[in-house]
Design an enzyme around this catalytic site. Sequence first.
Site, PDB file in Angstrom:
ATOM      1  N   TYR A  17      10.114  22.506  29.678  1.00 30.71           N
ATOM      2  CA  TYR A  17      11.462  23.414  29.288  1.00 30.71           C
ATOM      3  C   TYR A  17      12.083  22.579  28.177  1.00 30.71           C
ATOM      4  O   TYR A  17      12.899  23.356  27.476  1.00 30.71           O
ATOM      5  CB  TYR A  17      12.382  23.084  30.678  1.00 30.71           C
ATOM      6  CG  TYR A  17      11.955  24.270  31.713  1.00 30.71           C
ATOM      7  CD1 TYR A  17      12.392  25.610  31.716  1.00 30.71           C
ATOM      8  CD2 TYR A  17      11.013  23.971  32.838  1.00 30.71           C
ATOM      9  CE1 TYR A  17      12.154  26.379  32.476  1.00 30.71           C
ATOM     10  CE2 TYR A  17      10.767  24.813  33.751  1.00 30.71           C
ATOM     11  CZ  TYR A  17      11.423  26.005  33.547  1.00 30.71           C
ATOM     12  OH  TYR A  17      10.618  26.959  34.634  1.00 30.71           O
ATOM     13  N   GLU A  24      11.302  25.340  41.138  1.00 33.69           N
ATOM     14  CA  GLU A  24      10.016  25.161  41.001  1.00 33.69           C
ATOM     15  C   GLU A  24       9.498  24.044  41.647  1.00 33.69           C
ATOM     16  O   GLU A  24       8.394  23.744  42.451  1.00 33.69           O
ATOM     17  CB  GLU A  24       9.496  25.315  39.409  1.00 33.69           C
ATOM     18  CG  GLU A  24       9.379  26.588  38.809  1.00 33.69           C
ATOM     19  CD  GLU A  24       9.600  26.511  37.400  1.00 33.69           C
ATOM     20  OE1 GLU A  24       9.310  25.514  36.702  1.00 33.69           O
ATOM     21  OE2 GLU A  24       9.938  27.779  36.999  1.00 33.69           O
TER      22      GLU A  24
END
Length: 404
Positions: free
Chosen positions: A95, A137
Amino acid sequence: MITESQKDLVKATVPVLRESGVALTSYFYNRMLTNNPDLKETFNMGHQRSGAQAQALAGAVLAYAENIDDPSVLAPVIELIAHKHVSLNIQAPDYNIVGENLLHSISEVLKISMDDPLIEAWGVAYGQLADVFINAEKALYEQHQQTKGSWLGWRQFKIAKKDVESEEITSFYLAPVDGGDLPKYEAGQYISVRVFVEDLGLKQPRQYTLSNSPQSDYLRISVKREDEKGELAGGWVSSTLHSLPEGAEIEVSAPTGNFFLIDPNKRNVFISGGVGLTPMVAMLNQLITQDMPQPVTFIHACRSGLVHAMKKHIQAHQAKFPRLSTFTAYEFPQPSDVLGQDYDVAGRLDLASMDNALLPQDADYYLCGPMPFMAEQQKALIARGIPVENIHSEAFGTGGVKLS
């Protein structure tokens, strides 16, 4: 924490995103993959070349900007994408790479400084969204760790058997090379497979629905051969898979996904188009193992009997279970179809003209197939009075395609 003034800056970009969102995300992907070429084995290059990946991301970024005041409305999309990311082994540090390239892309496309308040606002907004995905996640990864037979990342499997189902579709029986256990997954979930694509010199991932209920020694996917490489999503991976012999090894991620049979003790109706029948067969097989507690309707549409996969499998179940009703629409029936009387109607599937007994009001409905097909069937079901909350669709991403 994002401030109200920063939210206003993000919302002010909505018109730009509506007008030029795909151009921005296309620039972003090109920038990120140029700077981080190792990620080319995480992202499907077919989706990159066709523009599907950029379209999907543009839609997601626009939706986030439009709903920055209440991102909770995006929860279903976040859940969907989180499962996709886990199937591709996306990790928290990834990310940071995405965020850095996204912010620089906004700066470079809009021709504004990285010190501009708009970049700072998007940086805070992205950070909050990334945290939401990372936490979602993390929970899925922990679930895999706690599930017997499951695994994290990629695991080596061999193609134990190939079974030709139609002119276009072949089933692949995948057995773990390590001989270890396999997890009990939900019928309708999918795996990612990754193969080396000679044309690209890269490993490439693609997600495929598991076409059988859980088995102790293999996973099964049923893959449509798509020879057009790059223009049609999955062309490189599907054509590579079809060319591999039995015994060849590929990489596989653990089963995941949020489209699966919800209640086996309720009446269920499965409606599929083309290769979209794969999750429906898995769900039907699960109900068969439970002796089909309630009546089931299995509706399928395809071009003709030549491309109708698993037809004999469904017919065998129908002969054994009177509670199973089937309906088949062939858009372009062949002479052999006419002779065999293997279909119910010639032409496109038209739910409006079907018998009420096949489409009960109190059933759960499952749709899978091309996006226009699913939209058409959902509209027809709602017109018949089926509650929208009883209609479940296999969405392949925010733009109707797999995000891998």
